[in-house]
Design an enzyme around this catalytic site. Structure first.
Site, PDB file in Angstrom:
ATOM      1  N   ILE A  51       0.842  -1.205   0.000  1.00 46.19           N
ATOM      2  CA  ILE A  51       0.000   0.000   0.000  1.00 46.19           C
ATOM      3  C   ILE A  51       0.877   1.255   0.000  1.00 46.19           C
ATOM      4  O   ILE A  51       0.460   2.321   0.440  1.00 46.19           O
ATOM      5  CB  ILE A  51      -0.993  -0.024   1.174  1.00 46.19           C
ATOM      6  CG1 ILE A  51      -0.280  -0.123   2.534  1.00 46.19           C
ATOM      7  CG2 ILE A  51      -1.943  -1.197   1.013  1.00 46.19           C
ATOM      8  CD1 ILE A  51      -1.250   0.007   3.723  1.00 46.19           C
ATOM      9  N   GLY A  52       2.084   1.089  -0.506  1.00 46.67           N
ATOM     10  CA  GLY A  52       3.029   2.198  -0.544  1.00 46.67           C
ATOM     11  C   GLY A  52       4.146   2.028   0.470  1.00 46.67           C
ATOM     12  O   GLY A  52       5.046   2.867   0.576  1.00 46.67           O
TER      13      GLY A  52
ATOM     14  N   PRO B  40      16.263  -0.582   5.303  1.00 45.63           N
ATOM     15  CA  PRO B  40      16.375   0.692   6.019  1.00 45.63           C
ATOM     16  C   PRO B  40      15.793   1.879   5.250  1.00 45.63           C
ATOM     17  O   PRO B  40      15.297   2.822   5.864  1.00 45.63           O
ATOM     18  CB  PRO B  40      17.889   0.882   6.198  1.00 45.63           C
ATOM     19  CG  PRO B  40      18.527  -0.383   5.801  1.00 45.63           C
ATOM     20  CD  PRO B  40      17.545  -1.229   5.056  1.00 45.63           C
TER      21      PRO B  40
ATOM     22  N   GLN C  96       8.596   4.671   6.524  1.00 49.01           N
ATOM     23  CA  GLN C  96       7.463   4.303   7.365  1.00 49.01           C
ATOM     24  C   GLN C  96       7.513   5.036   8.702  1.00 49.01           C
ATOM     25  O   GLN C  96       6.507   5.563   9.169  1.00 49.01           O
ATOM     26  CB  GLN C  96       7.444   2.790   7.604  1.00 49.01           C
ATOM     27  CG  GLN C  96       7.031   1.993   6.392  1.00 49.01           C
ATOM     28  CD  GLN C  96       5.641   2.353   5.949  1.00 49.01           C
ATOM     29  OE1 GLN C  96       4.668   2.161   6.654  1.00 49.01           O
ATOM     30  NE2 GLN C  96       5.533   2.932   4.771  1.00 49.01           N
TER      31      GLN C  96
ATOM     32  N   GLY D  68       4.879  -0.400  10.367  1.00 47.09           N
ATOM     33  CA  GLY D  68       3.983   0.525   9.671  1.00 47.09           C
ATOM     34  C   GLY D  68       3.287   1.520  10.581  1.00 47.09           C
ATOM     35  O   GLY D  68       2.932   2.607  10.157  1.00 47.09           O
ATOM     36  N   GLU D  69       3.070   1.157  11.827  1.00 42.19           N
ATOM     37  CA  GLU D  69       2.211   1.981  12.662  1.00 42.19           C
ATOM     38  C   GLU D  69       2.908   2.657  13.828  1.00 42.19           C
ATOM     39  O   GLU D  69       2.489   3.711  14.290  1.00 42.19           O
ATOM     40  CB  GLU D  69       1.014   1.132  13.141  1.00 42.19           C
ATOM     41  CG  GLU D  69       0.080   0.889  11.982  1.00 42.19           C
ATOM     42  CD  GLU D  69      -0.903  -0.235  12.188  1.00 42.19           C
ATOM     43  OE1 GLU D  69      -2.033   0.055  12.566  1.00 42.19           O
ATOM     44  OE2 GLU D  69      -0.558  -1.406  11.947  1.00 42.19           O
TER      45      GLU D  69
HETATM   46 MO1  MOS Z   1      -3.497  -0.495   9.922  1.00 39.65          MO
HETATM   47  S1  MOS Z   1      -4.755   0.862  10.862  1.00 39.65           S
HETATM   48  O1  MOS Z   1      -3.866  -1.859  10.914  1.00 39.65           O
HETATM   49  O2  MOS Z   1      -4.101  -0.804   8.372  1.00 39.65           O
END
Ligand code: MOS
Length: 693
Positions: A463-464, A586, A592, A658-659
């Protein structure tokens, strides 16, 4: 977990393997897939928040080029109303303002839009309720919070510990409704032909959309194919199917043999693509005179929709962050006539850690302690929730490394002392955390081709984030070959099953399947396979350890300047240090992390969806009214990470990235605003009026 991979490609800052295709226009997003003779869909949206459609007049819509007008009276019947959000055009009920109540299919997007604007809908309006207030008597306790956490937890006696604590904090923090705004809008091209439904969809989960839409439409999953090789952002809003998917499928079923294109407008994204629930969070902390926590209570009120429940796990991070012998957390929901909330980057951790990490800063001030020292004193030996040892908690290492890089030691703990001309200067710190999820169910196939390359197939999503590149690196190391010898195929539900690109679980879950398939391949075919040699493997159990607590951690540092007269807030500098296991790439990892931190800055200062409860409507539903941090808002942001591998997470030793970059970022900024001004803002976003008061 057994042997770690010998990292040769892993750890290298490879450029995105799809990058050249992207800049040359050869990497199509959903709406751009070439299809012949497409039709276009434009929806009609409800102008009431609750009630019934009593009449739809399409008489005035006699444009040449209009092919069909779908309403609840004539739309194809769907098979399953298990997910009421996707029960589109199946009844006359209106559950929230902006709900799809009709749709026009036409030969051009302009005709479709114009015609949709001329459909007349008559409603029987009912009283609605769209206001989140924490004092409502009708708050409900959900059975679980997302995805399956206990709603409430209790350990020890919080009230007694608070009553006898030497230092106490009792404050309420609020975060607003926020909307995901990926650059690529949600879009679907749907084609029903030869008893097969094909969706070119912008999704974080081709297999997930296939399964969901097959059930909704009453089709065998084998009849549905979802294609999504490139996705322009999602942040969770594309993690599950939304009403536009159902509407596109209905349209395709209504015009067999013809592809129907449907891209949400930016304004429609503010209704049907999910949002982060607003929260009201009471936090109570008790500590001894040395700043050691004796009690921690985190009680949350948030909202959900009457049409479908989504309960965010706002207080869950507070269960594992700090050592406090007495702890409680709770979640309560106001059930409203509003669109359905959903995932937005680190749902739960993001708003929850804003409140908790500002509260901790307040405790540090109350104890007269440096906020880093306070966090170090409360660092738990093992997971306070499960009692398990950490697989690799290195919050203290992140805080110390960040302090060194940021220049924390020169900070005067007193607020409001530094000034640069008209600007008040402050610095702040906050912790970050995110769990390491590894989902079972992914499957990978590896086949050796006549071109002496290994074709690696898995229905994963990029997703990028850089998944195309990172998965290629993992496959190369698992096969013991150069990255050039790997040809990856992802983004198609005809490829082997892959779990969602969500919960920062993608690389951990899909990478585990690829490593398993590569291991099986090498065992059977060695390092000199013949063309056509093939092996696959499926991850049926979560590969992650059940003996350890797997979480990533980080430390966020921010410098802010607050204008003494206007209250304007700038963030000239942010630094993040993360402990997230082994970093696969990296270059893409840094993107990210700093992307998450930027989104946290945006949350701290700008983002707020303003609900006009009188109408059940987000009034600032576009990028003119809903400000997202742009280049001019973002100055010097950088992220680094500790050199680690996690022997308990997965064969790569990684934990997902990612988060975590967004978590704690807004708290670090809020804490820096306090340090600059002496004003404690507990209500996001921190707009100039709040520091001028
Ligand atoms: Mo992320 S909010 O779990 O796509």
């Amino acid at each position: 977990m057994t042997d770690l991979l010998e990292p040769r490609a892993i750890g290298r800052p490879l450029e995105r393997i799809e990058g050249r295709d992207k800049v040359r226009g050869l990497a199509p997003y959903a709406y751009e897939h070439p299809v012949s003779d497409p039709l276009y869909l434009h929806p009609v949206q409800a102008t009431i928040a609750r009630g019934r459609v009593v009449a739809i007049d399409t008489g005035g819509v006699a444009f040449p080029g209009v092919v069909a007008i779908l309403t609840h009276e004539n739309a194809p019947r769907l098979a399953s109303d298990e997910n009421r959000e996707l029960w589109v055009l199946q009844s006359d009920e209106v559950h929230y303002r902006g709900q799809f109540v009709a749709a026009v299919i036409a030969e051009t997007p302009e005709i479709a839009r114009e015609a949709a604007g001329q459909v007349r809908v008559e409603y029987e309006q009912q009283a609605h309720d769209a206001e989140l207030r924490p004092d409502r008597p009708d708050l409900v306790r959900p059975d679980k919070v997302n995805p399956s956490f206990d709603t409430d937890t209790q350990e020890g006696d919080v009230e007694a510990a608070l009553a006898t604590a030497a230092v106490r904090i009792d404050q309420t923090y609020t975060t607003p409704m926020e909307h995901n705004n990926p650059m690529e809008p949600h879009a679907t091209i749907a084609l029903w032909a030869d008893d097969r439904l094909v969706l070119w969809d912008s999704t974080q989960s081709a297999h997930g959309v296939r399964k969901t839409m097959a059930a909704v439409c009453g089709l065998d999953p084998a009849q549905v194919r979802v294609i999504s090789p490139h996705v322009g952002g999602g942040f969770g809003s594309k993690g599950t199917a939304h009403p536009h998917n159902a509407l596109a499928c209905l349209a395709a079923l209504a015009v067999p043999g013809q592809p129907v294109k449907f891209a949400l407008s930016r304004q429609q994204m503010f209704v049907v693509a999910g949002y982060r629930t607003p929260t009201v969070q009471r936090i109570r902390l008790g500590a001894d005179a040395d700043g050691r926590l004796t009690a921690l209570a985190h009680d949350v009120v948030e909202q959900t929709s009457k049409v479908k429940e989504f309960a965010e796990q706002t207080a869950v991070a507070s269960r594992i962050m700090y050592a406090a012998p007495n702890r409680r957390t709770s979640h309560r929901l106001a059930v409203l006539d509003v669109p359905v909330p959903s995932w937005m980057r680190a749902p739960g951790e993001t708003p929850g850690m804003f409140a908790a990490e500002v509260a901790l800063d307040e405790l540090a001030v109350a104890c007269g302690l440096d906020p880093i020292e306070l966090r170090i004193r409360n660092d738990p030996e093992s997971d306070p929730e499960s009692g398990r040892p950490w697989s690799g908690r290195n919050l203290v290492g992140c805080l110390k490394e960040g302090a060194r890089r940021f220049g924390w030691d020169v900070r005067d703990p007193k607020p409001g002392l530094r000034r640069l001309g008209d600007w008040l200067v402050g610095t702040g710190v906050a912790s970050s955390t995110y769990p390491c999820y590894v989902f079972p169910g992914s499957k990978a196939t590896i086949q050796y081709g006549t071109d002496q390359r290994y074709v690696v197939r898995i229905g994963a999503a990029d997703i990028g984030t850089g998944a195309w590149t990172a998965l290629t690196q993992i496959a190369a190391d698992a096969l013991g070959c150069p990255v050039e010898a790997v040809r990856l195929e992802i983004g198609d539900s005809d490829l082997p099953m892959a779990t969602v690109a969500g919960g920062s679980s993608g690389i951990s879950s899909w990478g585990s399947a690829i490593v398993a398939a590569a291991t099986a391949f090498r065992e059977r075919h060695g390092t000199d396979p013949g063309p056509g040699a093939r092996e696959d493997a499926e991850i049926t159990q979560p590969p992650a350890s059940r003996t350890h607590a797997l979480h990533s951690f980080g430390a966020q540092f921010a410098e802010v300047h607050v204008h003494a007269d206007t209250g304007e807030i700038r963030v000239p500098r942010m630094r993040g240090v993360f402990s997230a296991g082994r970093i696969i790439n990296p270059r893409t990892a840094r993107s990210q992390f700093i992307g998450g931190m930027t989104m946290g800055l945006s949350m701290a200062l700008h983002e707020e969806s303003v609900m006009d409860a009188r109408f059940g409507h987000v009034i600032n539903h576009d990028l003119a009214g809903y400000h997202i941090a742009v280049n001019a808002d973002v100055k010097d942001i950088d992220a680094v990470w500790l050199d680690e591998h996690d022997p308990h997470s997965n064969p790569m030793g990684s934990r997902g990235i990612g988060e975590i970059g967004i978590v704690g970022a807004a708290a670090a900024i809020a804490n820096a605003v306090w340090h600059a001004t002496g004003i404690r803002v507990r209500d996001l976003p921190i707009t100039p009026d709040k520091v001028l008061s």
